[in-house]
Design a protein around this motif. Sequence first.
Motif, PDB file in Angstrom:
ATOM      1  N   GLY A  51       0.676  -1.487   0.013  1.00  0.00           N
ATOM      2  CA  GLY A  51      -0.074  -0.165   0.046  1.00  0.00           C
ATOM      3  C   GLY A  51       0.919   1.001   0.112  1.00  0.00           C
ATOM      4  N   HIS A  52      -0.283   2.435  -0.211  1.00  0.00           N
ATOM      5  CA  HIS A  52       1.272   3.350   0.175  1.00  0.00           C
ATOM      6  C   HIS A  52       1.490   3.756   1.282  1.00  0.00           C
ATOM      7  N   ASN A  53       0.863   3.227   2.400  1.00  0.00           N
ATOM      8  CA  ASN A  53       1.304   3.483   3.733  1.00  0.00           C
ATOM      9  C   ASN A  53       2.931   2.802   3.658  1.00  0.00           C
ATOM     10  N   ASP A  54       2.689   2.050   2.990  1.00  0.00           N
ATOM     11  CA  ASP A  54       4.031   0.868   2.577  1.00  0.00           C
ATOM     12  C   ASP A  54       5.505   1.773   2.518  1.00  0.00           C
ATOM     13  N   PHE A  99       9.161   1.171   3.823  1.00  0.00           N
ATOM     14  CA  PHE A  99      10.297   0.729   2.537  1.00  0.00           C
ATOM     15  C   PHE A  99      11.357   2.021   2.639  1.00  0.00           C
ATOM     16  N   ALA A 100      11.009   3.029   3.400  1.00  0.00           N
ATOM     17  CA  ALA A 100      12.456   3.978   3.999  1.00  0.00           C
ATOM     18  C   ALA A 100      13.217   3.455   5.289  1.00  0.00           C
ATOM     19  N   ALA A 101      12.454   2.936   5.800  1.00  0.00           N
ATOM     20  CA  ALA A 101      13.423   1.730   7.157  1.00  0.00           C
ATOM     21  C   ALA A 101      14.175   0.845   6.261  1.00  0.00           C
ATOM     22  N   VAL A 102      13.847   0.778   6.209  1.00  0.00           N
ATOM     23  CA  VAL A 102      14.940  -0.432   5.502  1.00  0.00           C
ATOM     24  C   VAL A 102      15.887  -0.610   4.562  1.00  0.00           C
ATOM     25  N   ASN A 140       0.615  -7.127  -6.712  1.00  0.00           N
ATOM     26  CA  ASN A 140      -1.069  -6.005  -6.475  1.00  0.00           C
ATOM     27  C   ASN A 140      -0.684  -5.104  -6.139  1.00  0.00           C
ATOM     28  N   ALA A 141       0.909  -4.677  -5.405  1.00  0.00           N
ATOM     29  CA  ALA A 141       1.448  -2.674  -4.992  1.00  0.00           C
ATOM     30  C   ALA A 141       0.473  -1.998  -5.732  1.00  0.00           C
ATOM     31  N   LEU A 163       5.169   0.950  -5.638  1.00  0.00           N
ATOM     32  CA  LEU A 163       6.234   0.077  -7.512  1.00  0.00           C
ATOM     33  C   LEU A 163       7.670   1.145  -7.034  1.00  0.00           C
ATOM     34  N   ALA A 164       6.578   1.968  -7.169  1.00  0.00           N
ATOM     35  CA  ALA A 164       7.973   3.313  -7.787  1.00  0.00           C
ATOM     36  C   ALA A 164       8.919   3.249  -6.804  1.00  0.00           C
ATOM     37  N   VAL A 165       9.044   2.883  -5.901  1.00  0.00           N
ATOM     38  CA  VAL A 165       9.985   2.921  -4.945  1.00  0.00           C
ATOM     39  C   VAL A 165      10.462   1.159  -4.363  1.00  0.00           C
ATOM     40  N   ALA A 166      10.089   0.665  -4.330  1.00  0.00           N
ATOM     41  CA  ALA A 166      10.822  -1.222  -4.355  1.00  0.00           C
ATOM     42  C   ALA A 166      11.442  -1.648  -5.602  1.00  0.00           C
TER      43      ALA A 166
END
Length: 277
Positions: A228-231, A235-238, A246-247, A252-255
């Motif tokens: 989700g958008h709240n993830d 992702f910034a923390a790891v 299905n994201a 998807l843009a920052v994965a």
Amino acid sequence: MEKQFIFLDVDGTLCTSDGTVSTRTKEAIQKAHVNGHRFFICTGRSKAELTDEVLSLPIDGIIGAGGGYCEVDGKVVFHKVLEKDGLLDLVSYLKEHKVEYYLESNDGLFASTNLKNLLNEMTLRDNPDKGPEALKAITWFTDLLIEDESQIDYDHINKLSFVNQTIPFQKIYDRYSKDFQVIPTTVSAFGKESGEVGVKNIHKQTAIEYVLHYMNEDKAHTMAFGDGHNDVEMFAAVRYGIAMENASEQLLAVADEVTTSNNSDGIAIALERHGLI
């Protein structure tokens, strides 16, 4: 591989569309845990909203309420709640505008008067061919909802989620975003005008950073799975963020990587691919 600290979103990530955890995903998490890797739930849900199935997994900690609640090895290490006066004003505003909602606390989920009826109506509307089967699929959630307002302790509310069919989300955001963290809903079935209200400046990134600091660990050996958008903050923390197929476009843009969907054992497949099991 060195021991990894792995943060798992729940809805749309760990759980399939029917709210359960697939057998393959369960087995993969269990095997990786035996191999020394540590798992943490990292969800917008409050702890009372986590199913027994999720809690029975070999998890070492819980980040709930979108970051407002943190537990490590069964010990609560961080817990922030919504400011009472502002919350009461928000509840009054939602009632005035006929916006249904539920309050999330560690003691339970407390629903507004017509929330269950609305959720059932929306489910039938969105799944006209499934009928009773569709309603049954959401009973795990609706059965959690407590409709007795006299039981609510407004001093201990972690988060509020609103299911909005009456006014623009932007109106609620404009009125309350100075005092609270107001974000669009992470549950697509609730509709695009719905949202979530949490403690200001608290989200998944701040929570993960707090938990890592508490454990005297850094992000060098961390991974996260989300949809989700709240993830995006998670992702910034790891060190390494894995998005489900299905994201949301934002995630998807920052994965760093995309795995298969939550309905296709995406977590298990990625754990296998990275040699954790």
